[in-house]
Motif scaffolding. Sequence first.
Motif, short mmCIF file in Angstrom:
data_model
loop_
_atom_site.label_atom_id
_atom_site.label_comp_id
_atom_site.label_asym_id
_atom_site.label_seq_id
_atom_site.Cartn_x
_atom_site.Cartn_y
_atom_site.Cartn_z
N ASP A 227 0.83 -1.21 0.00
CA ASP A 227 0.00 0.00 0.00
C ASP A 227 0.86 1.26 0.00
N TYR A 228 1.93 1.24 0.79
CA TYR A 228 2.83 2.40 0.85
C TYR A 228 3.46 2.66 -0.53
N LEU A 229 3.95 1.60 -1.18
CA LEU A 229 4.63 1.76 -2.47
C LEU A 229 3.69 2.25 -3.56
N ARG A 230 2.44 1.82 -3.52
CA ARG A 230 1.48 2.29 -4.52
C ARG A 230 1.07 3.74 -4.29
N ALA A 231 1.01 4.16 -3.04
CA ALA A 231 0.52 5.49 -2.71
C ALA A 231 1.61 6.56 -2.71
N THR A 232 2.86 6.15 -2.62
CA THR A 232 3.96 7.09 -2.47
C THR A 232 4.62 7.35 -3.82
N PRO A 233 4.89 8.61 -4.16
CA PRO A 233 5.50 8.92 -5.45
C PRO A 233 6.99 8.62 -5.47
N ASP A 234 7.55 8.59 -6.69
CA ASP A 234 9.01 8.55 -6.85
C ASP A 234 9.57 9.91 -6.42
N PRO A 235 10.79 9.97 -5.92
CA PRO A 235 11.69 8.86 -5.61
C PRO A 235 11.59 8.36 -4.16
N ASP A 236 10.62 8.91 -3.39
CA ASP A 236 10.53 8.51 -1.98
C ASP A 236 10.37 7.00 -1.81
N ARG A 237 9.49 6.38 -2.61
CA ARG A 237 9.24 4.94 -2.43
C ARG A 237 10.47 4.12 -2.80
N GLY A 238 11.26 4.62 -3.77
CA GLY A 238 12.48 3.92 -4.14
C GLY A 238 13.51 3.94 -3.02
N TRP A 239 13.65 5.10 -2.38
CA TRP A 239 14.59 5.20 -1.25
C TRP A 239 14.09 4.37 -0.07
N ALA A 240 12.78 4.31 0.11
CA ALA A 240 12.23 3.47 1.18
C ALA A 240 12.55 2.00 0.91
N MET A 241 12.42 1.56 -0.33
CA MET A 241 12.78 0.18 -0.67
C MET A 241 14.27 -0.08 -0.43
N ALA A 242 15.10 0.90 -0.75
CA ALA A 242 16.54 0.74 -0.51
C ALA A 242 16.82 0.55 0.98
N ALA A 243 16.08 1.31 1.81
CA ALA A 243 16.26 1.18 3.26
C ALA A 243 15.77 -0.19 3.75
N LEU A 244 14.62 -0.63 3.27
CA LEU A 244 14.05 -1.90 3.72
C LEU A 244 14.88 -3.10 3.28
N THR A 245 15.57 -2.98 2.15
CA THR A 245 16.36 -4.10 1.62
C THR A 245 17.83 -4.00 1.97
N GLY A 246 18.22 -2.98 2.74
CA GLY A 246 19.62 -2.83 3.15
C GLY A 246 20.53 -2.29 2.09
N ASP A 247 19.98 -1.63 1.07
CA ASP A 247 20.79 -1.09 -0.03
C ASP A 247 21.08 0.40 0.12
N LEU A 248 20.81 0.95 1.29
CA LEU A 248 21.03 2.38 1.52
C LEU A 248 22.27 2.56 2.38
N ASP A 249 23.19 3.39 1.92
CA ASP A 249 24.43 3.62 2.66
C ASP A 249 24.71 5.12 2.73
N LEU A 250 24.68 5.66 3.94
CA LEU A 250 24.98 7.07 4.17
C LEU A 250 26.20 7.14 5.09
N PRO A 251 27.39 7.08 4.53
CA PRO A 251 28.61 6.94 5.36
C PRO A 251 28.90 8.14 6.24
N ALA A 252 28.29 9.30 5.96
CA ALA A 252 28.59 10.49 6.77
C ALA A 252 27.96 10.43 8.16
N VAL A 253 26.98 9.53 8.36
CA VAL A 253 26.30 9.46 9.65
C VAL A 253 26.63 8.12 10.32
N LYS A 254 27.32 8.21 11.44
CA LYS A 254 27.67 7.04 12.22
C LYS A 254 26.99 7.11 13.59
N PRO A 255 26.79 5.98 14.26
CA PRO A 255 26.16 6.00 15.59
C PRO A 255 26.84 6.95 16.57
N ALA A 256 28.16 7.08 16.47
CA ALA A 256 28.88 7.98 17.38
C ALA A 256 28.44 9.43 17.21
#
Length: 532
Positions: A26-55
Motif C-alpha cells: 500500500d505504501y509503495l502504490r501510494a507514495t510517489p518517486d523517488p521517496d518509495r524507491g529510497w524506502a525500498m533501498a532502506a528496507l532491503t539494506g541497499d542504503l548507505d549514508l557513510p557520513a552518519v555514524k552511531p557515534a
Amino acid sequence: MRAFADLLDRLVFTRSRNAKLRLIGDYLRATPDPDRGWAMAALTGDLDLPAVKPAVIRTLISERTDPVLFAMSREFVGDTAETVALLWPENPAARTSNAEALTVAQVIDRLATLGRAEAPAALADMLDRLEPDERYALLKLATGGLRVGVSARLAKTALAQGFGLDVDAVEEVWHGLKPPYAALFAWAEGRGEQPSAANVPVFRPFMLAHPLEDLRIDLADYVAEWKWDGIRVQLVHVAGQTRLYSRAGEDITASFPEVAAAFTTPCVLDGELLVKGEAQGGSIGEGEGAASFNALQQRLGRKVVSRKMLDEFPAFVRLYDMLFDAGTDLREQPWHRRRAALEALMPRLDADRFDLSRVIDAEHFDALTTIRAGARDSAIEGVMLKRRDSPYVAGRRVGLWYKWKRDPLVADCVMMYAQRGSGKRSSFYSDYTFGCWSEDGELLPVGKAYSGFTDEELKWLDRFVRNHTQNRFGPVREVEKSLVLEVAFDSIHESKRHKSGLAMRFPRISRIRHDKPAAEADRIDTLRRMIG
C-alpha cells in the motif's frame, strides 16, 4: 517523512507476514518517486549514508540532554534511535521557520552529499523539524539499521504483489538497478519495459533447502552431497566482468580478489567459499583440503586484503551447481544435466581456486545415515539431498532439496554475563555469555547465545539475571556463577581472540540445567577434545 514514519511504526507492531506485505505494498502504490524507491533501498539494506555514524548521534544527544539520563534510558529502551527520538528536545521555532514537510528523498539527498564534518549539523537541523516518530524514522534511515521485522526478500515480495509482478522476475533484475529504482517502478506501473540483466553481472536468487526432519529419502530419486561449512557464494562472469555474491546478494568480490581473478569463464556458478586446510598443497583434491569456518572468518568483511592474509588464508570455491553456461540459462534443466555441464566445465577452471563437491557414494538411505553419523570433519556441516530431476528455482520448494545437518555437539556451561536484546527483546536480558572451567579452576568464556529457549524460559532467565546481578559494566550485567546451561553448537575451533582459546560455531541454549551444580559444568579440556 510522515508516510514513511507511519509505515515503520505499523511494521514494528505487526506480526503477520501477510499484513506486512499489505502495508508495504500500500505504501509503495501510494507514495510517489523517488521517496518509495529510497524506502525500498532502506528496507532491503541497499542504503548507505557513510557520513552518519552511531557515534555522531550519541554526540548530538549528549550535547542536548544529560549523558547519564541518556545512558540509563538507552539501556532500558534497548535501541539508540528510539531513545534519541524520544529524548530529543522539542524546537517549535525550527518547525515554524520550516513549514514545508521533509520528504525521504530530501533527507537522502542532503545527507548523501555532505561530508562527516557537515553531517552532524544537518542531521540536528532535520531532527529539530520532526515529530518523535519521524525522528525515529530519520535516524533509522541515516544509520541503515531498520530492524522492523522485514527481510529484503519480504520487501521485494511486497513490491511484486503490490504491482502484480513475479517476485523472481524482480529478484532477477534487482542487482542490476540502483536506488531509487525509477526504471523498476516504471515497469511495475506499465510505463516502461522490464529492466534487463543481459550483459550485466547481476545476482540471481539462490535455490535453498528445507530441513530433512523425519523424512526418509529414496536415493534412486535423490543425490547426496556434503554440506560444507563455509559461505554460499555465486560466481558471475559476464561481458568481461566478474562478481562474487554472498547468499544475501552482497557483492564480496573485493574481499576475495584471488578467486575473482581466477574466474574468467563466461558462466554463473553456485558453490561454497572455503579456506584451504593446512594439509592442502598445490591444486585442491576432490572433497578434501578445506579448513574450518574459523579460518574463513579471518577473511570475511575485509574490503582490503593484505598479501599476508592471502598467503595465510588462501580461499577457494567448492562448486555445487551451474546456472548459466555463457548466455544459456540452465536453471530449468534437471539437476543431473546441470551437473554434467558443471563436470564438463571443470577442466577449464583454475584447479588451485575451484573444485567440485563430490557426490556421496551410498547405496541406500541407511548407508547414508551411517556415513553422516561418522562425519566430524571440521569443514563438514552435514549432508545435502537433491532430487536428480530438480530444476534450479529461487527460494525453498518442498520436495526438491533437503539439508540434513549433523547432530550438534553439546556442553554444560555456566552463565557469566547477560545483556538486553534488541527489538521485541529490548526489555529482556536475552543475550548470554557462558564459560567452562580451566585446569586452574578459572571460569573462562567460551561463547555467547541468544536463541534456543522458549518464551517462558526467557522470562525465567531474565528474572535470574535481575535477581543474581553482581556487577554492571554499561549495558552488561555480571551474574552469580551458579546457573548451568546446556549449550548446543555445530563445531568448536581454536581462536586467538578469546581468552579460553576456543570459539563455538552457532551456539544456542538447548536446556536450562536446574539439576546441575556449577562446579560440575564442563572443562575447557573437554571442549578442546571436540575440535575437528
